[in-house]
Design an enzyme around this catalytic site. Sequence first.
Site, short mmCIF file in Angstrom:
data_model
loop_
_atom_site.label_atom_id
_atom_site.label_comp_id
_atom_site.label_asym_id
_atom_site.label_seq_id
_atom_site.Cartn_x
_atom_site.Cartn_y
_atom_site.Cartn_z
CG ASP A 89 22.81 -17.84 -47.18
OD1 ASP A 89 23.99 -17.52 -47.41
OD2 ASP A 89 21.84 -17.26 -47.70
CE1 TYR B 255 33.49 -16.92 -59.11
CE2 TYR B 255 34.96 -16.71 -61.02
CZ TYR B 255 34.49 -17.42 -59.92
OH TYR B 255 35.04 -18.65 -59.64
#
Length: 248
Positions: A63, A152
């Site tokens: 991650d 985003y």
Amino acid sequence: MGERLAVVSGGGTGIGAAVARVLATDGFDVVVVGRRKDVLTDTAERISWDIGRPRAVRPVVADLTDPEQVSGVVEAVADRAVDAVVNNAGGYLGGDTGGLAGTAAHWRANLDANVLTAVLLTEALRPALRRPGGRVVLVSSIAAQRGGAGPYSAAKAALHGWAYDLAAQLGPDQITVNVVSPGYVADTEFFGDRMTPEGHAKRVAATLVGRAGTPDDIAEAVRYLAGPAAGYVTGQVLGVNGGSVLGR
């Protein structure tokens, strides 16, 4: 073992897997990084088998928002020089936007997934980048240039500004830093089950070439920027969007 080494984040599916394939085909050893072990392993084994080069592509589960897990990528690289870092990890993360706390969590999640992943991976591998000749490629989005996706869009736009700074910092070592900004690309996990036939048709109609992009379209742009022919190209944003947004 290949003479060159590339690290591709978000390398298990879609654009990342397509990038891993073209770079491996070009003779790179490729480390694909992602969070899903099974997906990464399947992709690495399939590409290596297809090109007839065992372990040409190796998976590393991490991650990349977690600094401690990024160290696993550094360990996989070991003492080799890194010729290309392709920061493809990210995506639009939905979530509860109710109230300021929800808004803050939503924005942080998108910034972490799209910006922090790239920053941490690149900074971790920065000492290992080949000098001269290293390549850093950031995968952005058409949303950075035209908006439409809130946090985003903002996160992907942040990559552009950072790329300019990084290009200036690494230029004296003849390391290039560039951004590939895809438009609508079908056959990825980006939209999940959110894409409708109407949405697809609308996005295709917005192009000048009358079709959706493919992961291979983006991979070919990365292939160029990661290769020797692009040694005089740095600090640039390359739009690969079928003309949905014109160059500026």
